[in-house]
Each structure stands twice: as C-alpha cells, then as structure tokens.
Scaffold this motif. Structure first.
Motif, PDB file in Angstrom:
ATOM      1  N   PRO A  11     -28.029  19.902 -21.322  1.00 21.78           N
ATOM      2  CA  PRO A  11     -27.000  20.251 -20.332  1.00 21.78           C
ATOM      3  C   PRO A  11     -26.297  19.038 -19.731  1.00 21.78           C
ATOM      4  CG  PRO A  11     -28.992  21.545 -19.968  1.00 21.78           C
ATOM      5  CD  PRO A  11     -29.346  20.480 -20.966  1.00 21.78           C
ATOM      6  N   THR A  12     -26.941  17.878 -19.775  1.00 20.00           N
ATOM      7  CA  THR A  12     -26.333  16.665 -19.222  1.00 20.00           C
ATOM      8  C   THR A  12     -25.429  15.979 -20.232  1.00 20.00           C
ATOM      9  OG1 THR A  12     -28.192  16.282 -17.729  1.00 20.00           O
ATOM     10  CG2 THR A  12     -26.795  14.381 -18.248  1.00 20.00           C
ATOM     11  N   TYR A  13     -25.918  15.786 -21.449  1.00 21.19           N
ATOM     12  CA  TYR A  13     -25.211  14.944 -22.411  1.00 21.19           C
ATOM     13  C   TYR A  13     -24.302  15.703 -23.379  1.00 21.19           C
ATOM     14  CZ  TYR A  13     -28.366  11.390 -20.648  1.00 21.19           C
ATOM     15  OH  TYR A  13     -29.042  10.521 -19.828  1.00 21.19           O
ATOM     16  N   ILE A  18     -18.880  16.658 -26.078  1.00 23.61           N
ATOM     17  CA  ILE A  18     -17.815  17.622 -26.380  1.00 23.61           C
ATOM     18  C   ILE A  18     -16.494  17.155 -25.799  1.00 23.61           C
ATOM     19  CG2 ILE A  18     -17.018  19.966 -25.928  1.00 23.61           C
ATOM     20  CD1 ILE A  18     -19.982  20.829 -26.032  1.00 23.61           C
ATOM     21  N   ALA A  19     -16.510  16.655 -24.563  1.00 27.57           N
ATOM     22  CA  ALA A  19     -15.283  16.183 -23.922  1.00 27.57           C
ATOM     23  C   ALA A  19     -14.732  14.940 -24.618  1.00 27.57           C
ATOM     24  CB  ALA A  19     -15.549  15.884 -22.449  1.00 27.57           C
ATOM     25  N   ALA A  20     -15.609  14.033 -25.024  1.00 23.73           N
ATOM     26  CA  ALA A  20     -15.165  12.782 -25.644  1.00 23.73           C
ATOM     27  C   ALA A  20     -14.525  13.008 -27.004  1.00 23.73           C
ATOM     28  CB  ALA A  20     -16.346  11.827 -25.776  1.00 23.73           C
ATOM     29  N   PHE A  21     -14.989  14.013 -27.743  1.00 20.20           N
ATOM     30  CA  PHE A  21     -14.492  14.242 -29.100  1.00 20.20           C
ATOM     31  C   PHE A  21     -13.629  15.492 -29.200  1.00 20.20           C
ATOM     32  CE2 PHE A  21     -18.046  11.416 -29.704  1.00 20.20           C
ATOM     33  CZ  PHE A  21     -17.570  10.544 -30.661  1.00 20.20           C
ATOM     34  N   LYS A  22     -13.165  15.986 -28.068  1.00 22.52           N
ATOM     35  CA  LYS A  22     -12.347  17.197 -28.052  1.00 22.52           C
ATOM     36  C   LYS A  22     -11.096  17.057 -28.908  1.00 22.52           C
ATOM     37  CE  LYS A  22      -9.776  20.204 -24.889  1.00 22.52           C
ATOM     38  NZ  LYS A  22      -9.394  20.434 -23.475  1.00 22.52           N
ATOM     39  N   ASP A  23     -10.411  15.934 -28.798  1.00 30.26           N
ATOM     40  CA  ASP A  23      -9.159  15.715 -29.523  1.00 30.26           C
ATOM     41  C   ASP A  23      -9.310  14.673 -30.627  1.00 30.26           C
ATOM     42  OD1 ASP A  23      -7.768  17.516 -27.813  1.00 30.26           O
ATOM     43  OD2 ASP A  23      -7.645  15.946 -26.296  1.00 30.26           O
ATOM     44  N   ARG A  24     -10.530  14.444 -31.086  1.00 26.61           N
ATOM     45  CA  ARG A  24     -10.763  13.451 -32.121  1.00 26.61           C
ATOM     46  C   ARG A  24     -11.593  14.046 -33.253  1.00 26.61           C
ATOM     47  NH1 ARG A  24     -11.197  10.611 -27.188  1.00 26.61           N
ATOM     48  NH2 ARG A  24      -9.841   8.772 -27.060  1.00 26.61           N
ATOM     49  N   PHE A  25     -11.294  13.648 -34.463  1.00 22.16           N
ATOM     50  CA  PHE A  25     -12.036  14.077 -35.655  1.00 22.16           C
ATOM     51  C   PHE A  25     -12.118  15.599 -35.779  1.00 22.16           C
ATOM     52  CE2 PHE A  25     -13.917   9.972 -34.309  1.00 22.16           C
ATOM     53  CZ  PHE A  25     -13.586   9.206 -35.419  1.00 22.16           C
ATOM     54  N   GLY A  26     -11.131  16.309 -35.237  1.00 20.05           N
ATOM     55  CA  GLY A  26     -11.119  17.769 -35.330  1.00 20.05           C
ATOM     56  C   GLY A  26     -12.106  18.454 -34.412  1.00 20.05           C
ATOM     57  N   GLY A  27     -12.652  17.700 -33.442  1.00 21.87           N
ATOM     58  CA  GLY A  27     -13.660  18.286 -32.548  1.00 21.87           C
ATOM     59  C   GLY A  27     -15.047  18.165 -33.164  1.00 21.87           C
ATOM     60  N   VAL A  54     -37.936   8.601 -27.717  1.00 25.58           N
ATOM     61  CA  VAL A  54     -36.493   8.511 -27.915  1.00 25.58           C
ATOM     62  C   VAL A  54     -35.997   9.880 -28.358  1.00 25.58           C
ATOM     63  CG1 VAL A  54     -34.601   7.381 -29.114  1.00 25.58           C
ATOM     64  CG2 VAL A  54     -36.683   6.093 -28.604  1.00 25.58           C
ATOM     65  N   ALA A  55     -35.064  10.431 -27.592  1.00 23.52           N
ATOM     66  CA  ALA A  55     -34.423  11.694 -27.950  1.00 23.52           C
ATOM     67  C   ALA A  55     -32.993  11.402 -28.367  1.00 23.52           C
ATOM     68  CB  ALA A  55     -34.443  12.666 -26.770  1.00 23.52           C
ATOM     69  N   ARG A  56     -32.523  12.107 -29.365  1.00 20.25           N
ATOM     70  CA  ARG A  56     -31.156  11.921 -29.850  1.00 20.25           C
ATOM     71  C   ARG A  56     -30.381  13.219 -29.713  1.00 20.25           C
ATOM     72  NH1 ARG A  56     -30.020   8.724 -35.293  1.00 20.25           N
ATOM     73  NH2 ARG A  56     -30.440   7.071 -33.782  1.00 20.25           N
ATOM     74  N   ILE A  57     -29.259  13.170 -28.979  1.00 17.04           N
ATOM     75  CA  ILE A  57     -28.363  14.313 -28.867  1.00 17.04           C
ATOM     76  C   ILE A  57     -27.263  14.116 -29.897  1.00 17.04           C
ATOM     77  CG2 ILE A  57     -26.776  15.583 -27.391  1.00 17.04           C
ATOM     78  CD1 ILE A  57     -29.614  13.574 -25.884  1.00 17.04           C
ATOM     79  N   ASN A  58     -27.316  14.899 -30.958  1.00 10.85           N
ATOM     80  CA  ASN A  58     -26.434  14.741 -32.109  1.00 10.85           C
ATOM     81  C   ASN A  58     -25.159  15.547 -31.975  1.00 10.85           C
ATOM     82  OD1 ASN A  58     -27.893  13.110 -34.237  1.00 10.85           O
ATOM     83  ND2 ASN A  58     -29.467  14.648 -33.782  1.00 10.85           N
ATOM     84  N   ALA A  59     -24.081  15.016 -32.547  1.00  7.87           N
ATOM     85  CA  ALA A  59     -22.815  15.743 -32.632  1.00  7.87           C
ATOM     86  C   ALA A  59     -22.166  15.401 -33.960  1.00  7.87           C
ATOM     87  CB  ALA A  59     -21.894  15.357 -31.483  1.00  7.87           C
ATOM     88  N   ILE A  60     -22.008  16.408 -34.821  1.00  7.67           N
ATOM     89  CA  ILE A  60     -21.338  16.219 -36.105  1.00  7.67           C
ATOM     90  C   ILE A  60     -19.892  16.655 -35.949  1.00  7.67           C
ATOM     91  CG2 ILE A  60     -21.299  16.844 -38.542  1.00  7.67           C
ATOM     92  CD1 ILE A  60     -24.281  17.425 -38.316  1.00  7.67           C
ATOM     93  N   THR A  61     -18.958  15.768 -36.239  1.00  9.37           N
ATOM     94  CA  THR A  61     -17.543  16.109 -36.086  1.00  9.37           C
ATOM     95  C   THR A  61     -17.082  16.969 -37.251  1.00  9.37           C
ATOM     96  OG1 THR A  61     -16.670  14.198 -37.287  1.00  9.37           O
ATOM     97  CG2 THR A  61     -17.204  13.868 -34.965  1.00  9.37           C
ATOM     98  N   LEU A  96     -21.402   4.025 -26.670  1.00  3.64           N
ATOM     99  CA  LEU A  96     -20.698   5.009 -27.493  1.00  3.64           C
ATOM    100  C   LEU A  96     -19.324   5.311 -26.926  1.00  3.64           C
ATOM    101  CD1 LEU A  96     -20.796   7.136 -29.845  1.00  3.64           C
ATOM    102  CD2 LEU A  96     -21.541   8.776 -28.111  1.00  3.64           C
ATOM    103  N   MET A  97     -19.246   5.558 -25.632  1.00  2.00           N
ATOM    104  CA  MET A  97     -17.978   5.937 -25.006  1.00  2.00           C
ATOM    105  C   MET A  97     -17.058   4.734 -24.806  1.00  2.00           C
ATOM    106  SD  MET A  97     -18.470   9.101 -24.913  1.00  2.00           S
ATOM    107  CE  MET A  97     -19.683  10.402 -24.685  1.00  2.00           C
ATOM    108  N   GLY A  98     -17.643   3.550 -24.671  1.00  6.07           N
ATOM    109  CA  GLY A  98     -16.836   2.333 -24.553  1.00  6.07           C
ATOM    110  C   GLY A  98     -16.715   1.709 -25.925  1.00  6.07           C
TER     111      GLY A  98
END
Length: 210
Positions: A11-13, A18-27, A54-61, A96-98
C-alpha cells in the motif's frame, strides 16, 4: 512474513510506482511483492527472534522494461506487533525516481533498476547492538571504443555502501527512534574497464549525450 510485508509495504510503494510510470512505457502491470532475503538476527544480543530481509516491489511495464523498489526491512520481535514491529532500514526508491532520468526515460533506459542488498551485519562499535551495512548497485551507462564501433560494449555501473545504526528506543527519550545512516561510502565503479581513456565513448542511460 511474506504476507505481513505484502500487507504493509504494497500500500505504500505500489501507488508510487504506478504514479511514476503512468505516462511512461505504456504504464505498468499491477505491482507485486517478492521476498528475496529473510534471515534471523538477534539485534540487541538478548536472545530476541528478530528478522532482517530484502523485499522487492516489482512493476513490469507494458512495453517491457522491468522496474522495482527494493526495501531492506527489520522485524523487531519485542515491538508492538500492530505495525511498529516492522522497521524500514533503507530503500532504493530515491535512486529509482531520481537517478538522473536513467530509469524513467524512454530514450536509452537502463536495462534494470537499482538493486539494494544487505552486505553485512555486525556490532561495529561494540555497544551490544548490531549495525547493518547495505549496498546499492546502479547501472549508469555503456562505454565503447570510438575507433572500433563493432567492439564489445561495456556496461558501466556503480555501487555504494551505507552503515545504518538504530538510534533510540522505547525506553529512552529519543523523539523519533529510527534507523539512521551513520556513514556512506563514495559511489564507485568496482572494477577497471579495459578501454583507453582517449578512445572511449561513454553513453549515459536515459540520455542522448555521450
């Protein structure tokens, strides 16, 4: 433990990814959590069943690039189990964001996201409480010979190391007990690329400049 982390970290990350990649790489596809490391540690030397991992929150574009946020976490068994037992030591989110645009840019993006690892756990100052050393690895670009454009391209990456110490406890008057970074090693490329300085073309990820 994986389910606890999923309920507390996603819920945090996930919304930030989602917000960072909303308009990039097709979401991105719905983020999910992986648990890459979980290890027992007696943080205070008193027989507690503490855990670190170490936990990894993954996002596949949708267009293919894979991005993630790594979180080094600590579970303090003597803490209030309703949320306060879980403590965050360090995350890869800021890089990642910077990261000078190397992970968010659709032009020459980095092939993978910055990766965070637990490098060591030790009582460095002999106060009967363990310190945690983490290392962040980040790809920064590629290098290639100008004279021989068909030569192998060399990936350039950097890593750092940080020492984290727990400051404060429920029994003292520290305003905000937390893990603090008490020392940071300089970013560096941990090897020597065999390319002549005057004949090498460096291309940063996320940039057209060389």
């Amino acid at each position: 433990m994986k389910e606890v982390l999923r309920l507390q970290l996603l819920p945090t990350y996930a919304p930030r990814l989602i917000a960072a990649f909303k308009d990039r790489f097709g979401g991105i596809q719905p983020p999910y959590l992986e648990l890459g490391l979980i290890q027992h540690i007696d943080l205070d030397g008193v027989g507690d069943e503490d855990l670190i991992g170490v936990a990894r929150i993954n996002a596949i574009t949708e267009q293919g690039p894979w991005r993630w946020i790594d979180v080094v976490w600590m579970w303090r068994s003597t803490r209030d189990p309703e949320g306060k037992a879980l403590q965050i030591v360090r995350t890869s989110e800021a890089e990642l964001m910077g990261g000078e645009g190397r992970y968010l840019s659709e032009h020459n993006p980095a092939p993978w996201a910055p990766t965070l690892a637990v490098a060591a756990i030790a009582d460095l100052d002999r106060d009967w409480r363990m310190e945690i050393i983490t290392s962040l690895i980040r790809p920064v670009g590629t290098a290639q010979s100008r004279r021989h454009p068909d030569a192998e391209t060399v990936g350039i990456w950097q890593r750092d190391a940080q020492i984290h110490a727990w400051e404060g406890d429920a029994s003292d008057k520290t305003p905000k007990p937390a893990w603090r970074t008490v020392y940071q090693l300089q970013w560096h490329e941990p090897r020597i690329a065999d390319l002549p300085e005057t004949d090498t073309q460096f291309t940063p990820y996320g940039s057209k400049s060389k």
